[in-house]
Design a protein around this motif. Sequence first.
Motif, short mmCIF file in Angstrom:
data_model
loop_
_atom_site.label_atom_id
_atom_site.label_comp_id
_atom_site.label_asym_id
_atom_site.label_seq_id
_atom_site.Cartn_x
_atom_site.Cartn_y
_atom_site.Cartn_z
N TRP A 62 0.94 -1.17 -0.27
CA TRP A 62 -0.01 0.18 -0.31
C TRP A 62 0.98 1.16 -0.11
CZ3 TRP A 62 -0.25 4.00 3.97
CH2 TRP A 62 -1.47 4.70 3.42
N SER B 61 2.53 1.77 -3.11
CA SER B 61 1.87 2.28 -4.39
C SER B 61 1.36 3.81 -4.35
CB SER B 61 0.75 1.31 -4.11
OG SER B 61 0.01 1.40 -3.63
N SER C 122 3.02 6.67 -6.80
CA SER C 122 2.05 7.81 -6.83
C SER C 122 1.96 8.73 -7.22
CB SER C 122 0.41 6.78 -7.02
OG SER C 122 0.12 7.73 -5.74
#
Length: 200
Positions: free
Chosen positions: A138, A141, A145
């Motif tokens: 998590w 990512s 991003s």
Amino acid sequence: MTPKQHRGEVTADLLLDAALRVYAAAGEQGLTVGAVTRESGVSLGSLYHHFGSLDGLRAALAQRWLGRLLDAMVTALRGADTARSGIDALVRSYLSFVREHRDAALLLHSSAADRQSFAQGKELRDAQEARLSPFAAWMSSHIASGEVAALPAALVESLVLGPVVAVARRWLSGIDDVDLDEAARVLPERIWRSVSAAPR
């Protein structure tokens, strides 16, 4: 699972449940082999058979409850669609766990747990790898991003969980100046500011 294996699991659970009750009632010094066998009704031989020693029982008890805490946090993360909402979910789930499982939280935040963490940090982390990997994924990512600052994952983890652990310790110590509901409202935004990639 064979009947014998089932009986073994039931016995181990009785010992772990009893160990937590003893710890809650008598603290670290009161957590003795005699106290646990009396509280559980399980024989001394069975304790040694399942855990090897009192230290083995303590370690298994801490691993059991750490696993449950991590599971609660990962479950909370699954419902979050942004990094910001994920931080909110993590903070709230951690503090809810501390409130709902005060005895186990005392054990996890104890000086004995700290000593074990310093002595066996890598082994303990490796033992919980399956539970930690969703949190790491998590975090990675959201760094990828661009939502979360491009910092080493260990630093992001420390910035997110460090303040929550500190508040939990303070509340567990009995100091009467911490309100967990207020902390759950205030901390997510403050933590988000420390890890957000957005310019201030």
